[in-house]
Design an enzyme around this catalytic site. Structure first.
Site, PDB file in Angstrom:
ATOM      1  CG  ASN A  10      -1.694   1.230   1.450  1.00  0.00           C
ATOM      2  OD1 ASN A  10      -1.803   2.055   0.548  1.00  0.00           O
ATOM      3  ND2 ASN A  10      -2.277   1.383   2.638  1.00  0.00           N
ATOM      4  CD1 TRP A  11       3.716   1.146  -2.728  1.00  0.00           C
ATOM      5  CD2 TRP A  11       3.668   2.236  -4.688  1.00  0.00           C
ATOM      6  NE1 TRP A  11       4.528   0.473  -3.597  1.00  0.00           N
ATOM      7  CE2 TRP A  11       4.512   1.117  -4.811  1.00  0.00           C
ATOM      8  CE3 TRP A  11       3.486   3.067  -5.800  1.00  0.00           C
ATOM      9  CZ2 TRP A  11       5.177   0.814  -6.002  1.00  0.00           C
ATOM     10  CZ3 TRP A  11       4.139   2.764  -6.986  1.00  0.00           C
ATOM     11  CH2 TRP A  11       4.977   1.650  -7.082  1.00  0.00           C
ATOM     12  CE  LYS A  12      -0.055   3.320   4.669  1.00  0.00           C
ATOM     13  NZ  LYS A  12       0.123   3.404   6.108  1.00  0.00           N
ATOM     14  CG  HIS A  97      -5.596   1.943   5.369  1.00  0.00           C
ATOM     15  ND1 HIS A  97      -5.164   2.930   6.221  1.00  0.00           N
ATOM     16  CD2 HIS A  97      -4.577   1.066   5.240  1.00  0.00           C
ATOM     17  CE1 HIS A  97      -3.915   2.646   6.582  1.00  0.00           C
ATOM     18  NE2 HIS A  97      -3.533   1.526   6.003  1.00  0.00           N
ATOM     19  CD  GLU A  99      -2.664   5.602   6.719  1.00  0.00           C
ATOM     20  OE1 GLU A  99      -2.684   5.649   5.474  1.00  0.00           O
ATOM     21  OE2 GLU A  99      -1.733   5.088   7.366  1.00  0.00           O
ATOM     22  CD  GLU A 169      -3.284  -2.479   7.662  1.00  0.00           C
ATOM     23  OE1 GLU A 169      -2.177  -2.705   7.167  1.00  0.00           O
ATOM     24  OE2 GLU A 169      -3.933  -1.447   7.430  1.00  0.00           O
ATOM     25  N   GLY A 175       2.738   2.441  10.561  1.00  0.00           N
ATOM     26  CA  GLY A 175       3.668   3.550  10.315  1.00  0.00           C
ATOM     27  C   GLY A 175       4.454   3.995  11.534  1.00  0.00           C
ATOM     28  CB  SER A 214       5.653  -1.478  11.897  1.00  0.00           C
ATOM     29  OG  SER A 214       5.211  -0.152  12.144  1.00  0.00           O
ATOM     30  N   GLY A 235       2.961  -1.118   4.241  1.00  0.00           N
ATOM     31  CA  GLY A 235       2.997   0.298   3.881  1.00  0.00           C
ATOM     32  C   GLY A 235       4.409   0.726   3.547  1.00  0.00           C
ATOM     33  N   GLY A 236       5.073   1.362   4.513  1.00  0.00           N
ATOM     34  CA  GLY A 236       6.406   1.939   4.310  1.00  0.00           C
ATOM     35  C   GLY A 236       7.393   1.032   3.589  1.00  0.00           C
TER      36      GLY A 236
HETATM   37  P1  PGA Z   1       3.082   0.389   7.533  1.00  0.00           P
HETATM   38  O1  PGA Z   1       1.593   0.574   6.959  1.00  0.00           O
HETATM   39  O2  PGA Z   1       3.602  -0.902   6.979  1.00  0.00           O
HETATM   40  O3  PGA Z   1       3.853   1.580   7.027  1.00  0.00           O
HETATM   41  O4  PGA Z   1       2.976   0.356   9.002  1.00  0.00           O
HETATM   42  C1  PGA Z   1       0.739  -0.507   6.876  1.00  0.00           C
HETATM   43  C2  PGA Z   1      -0.591  -0.074   6.316  1.00  0.00           C
HETATM   44  O5  PGA Z   1      -1.026   1.037   6.597  1.00  0.00           O
HETATM   45  O6  PGA Z   1      -1.245  -0.834   5.591  1.00  0.00           O
END
Ligand code: PGA
Length: 254
Positions: A10-12, A97, A99, A169, A175, A214, A235-236
């Protein structure tokens, strides 16, 4: 039950289209052969999705969107429909998600209608659920998971359920560099499987459950060792070519 591992990046709101094109072209070369043993999905921002999908079209790595609208078309300024995504070769979509829930006011009801719309349009939803740190400390993990998941799957039928993936999650792990304890993730995934089993008895064992929060190439193996965890929503670490490749490669061992 042997479930095929599933890793999604997930590149956001990261990477321009040129950066995305370069990344995906290199990643495809590296990882194409892994896709026999792990489903790999890359979810770039909307503006890059068409290009990313066309680069991946001749491979078995999939593209995914980070969001959809619940209607097929209409007066919804700034929104993107499932139909539009399907038309450019997108296969998966992340729904609910944290966010989106936190910054864009997505409720469990909105998540429910997006899941249904995705499935009606033959997109495979990755449904995100998870608790805040406060809820975990208050012993509310089971309650939160139950509420979010039950609502998200409340209007789909058993045939449609075959195409969903659940991403557990915990919000405090996203993050932050503080991943959940793999055993705790397994416990949460077990709760998720129990709810799926109550609703879709015959197929609950075939629905895949990811852990997200993470994930790195260093910690992912411990998550994959857990019985109920079938992959990750990353994510990251999915923004780094080597890292994401290593993570997908780890999944092939299971
Ligand atoms: P992260 O994000 O790996 O940067 O913690 C995960 C996500 O939001 O799906």
């Amino acid at each position: 039950m042997n479930r095929k591992p599933i890793v999604a990046g997930n590149w956001k709101m990261n990477m321009t289209t040129s950066e995305a094109v370069e990344f995906v072209a290199s990643f495809k070369n590296l990882a194409e052969s892994l896709s026999e043993t792990v489903d790999i999905i890359i979810c770039p921002p909307f503006v890059s999705l068409e290009k990313v999908s066309s680069i991946l079209a001749d491979s078995s790595i999939y593209s995914g969107a980070q969001n959809i609208h619940w209607e097929d078309s209409g007066a919804y300024t700034g929104e993107i429909s499932a139909k539009m995504l399907k038309d450019i070769g997108v296969k998966y979509v992340i729904i609910g998600h944290s966010e989106r829930r936190q910054y864009f006011g997505e409720t469990d009801e909105v998540v429910e209608s997006k899941v249904l719309t995705a499935l009606k349009n033959n997109l495979m939803p990755i449904i995100c659920i998870g608790e805040t740190l406060e809820q975990r400390e208050d012993g509310l993990v089971e309650k939160v998971i139950n509420k979010q998941l039950t609502k998200a799957i409340s209007s789909i039928n058993i045939e449609q359920a075959k195409n969903i993936t659940i991403a557990y999650e915990p919000i405090w792990a996203i993050g932050t560099g503080i991943n959940a304890n793999p055993e705790d993730a397994n416990e949460a995934a077990g709760l998720i499987r129990k709810i799926l089993n109550e609703r879709f008895e015959n197929i609950a064992n075939s629905i895949r459950i990811q852990y997200g929060g993470s994930v790195t190439s260093d910690n992912f193996n411990e998550f994959m060792r857990q019985k109920e965890v079938d992959g990750a929503l990353v994510g990251g670490a999915s923004l780094k070519l080597d890292e994401f490749f290593k993570i997908t490669k780890t999944a092939t061992k299971y």
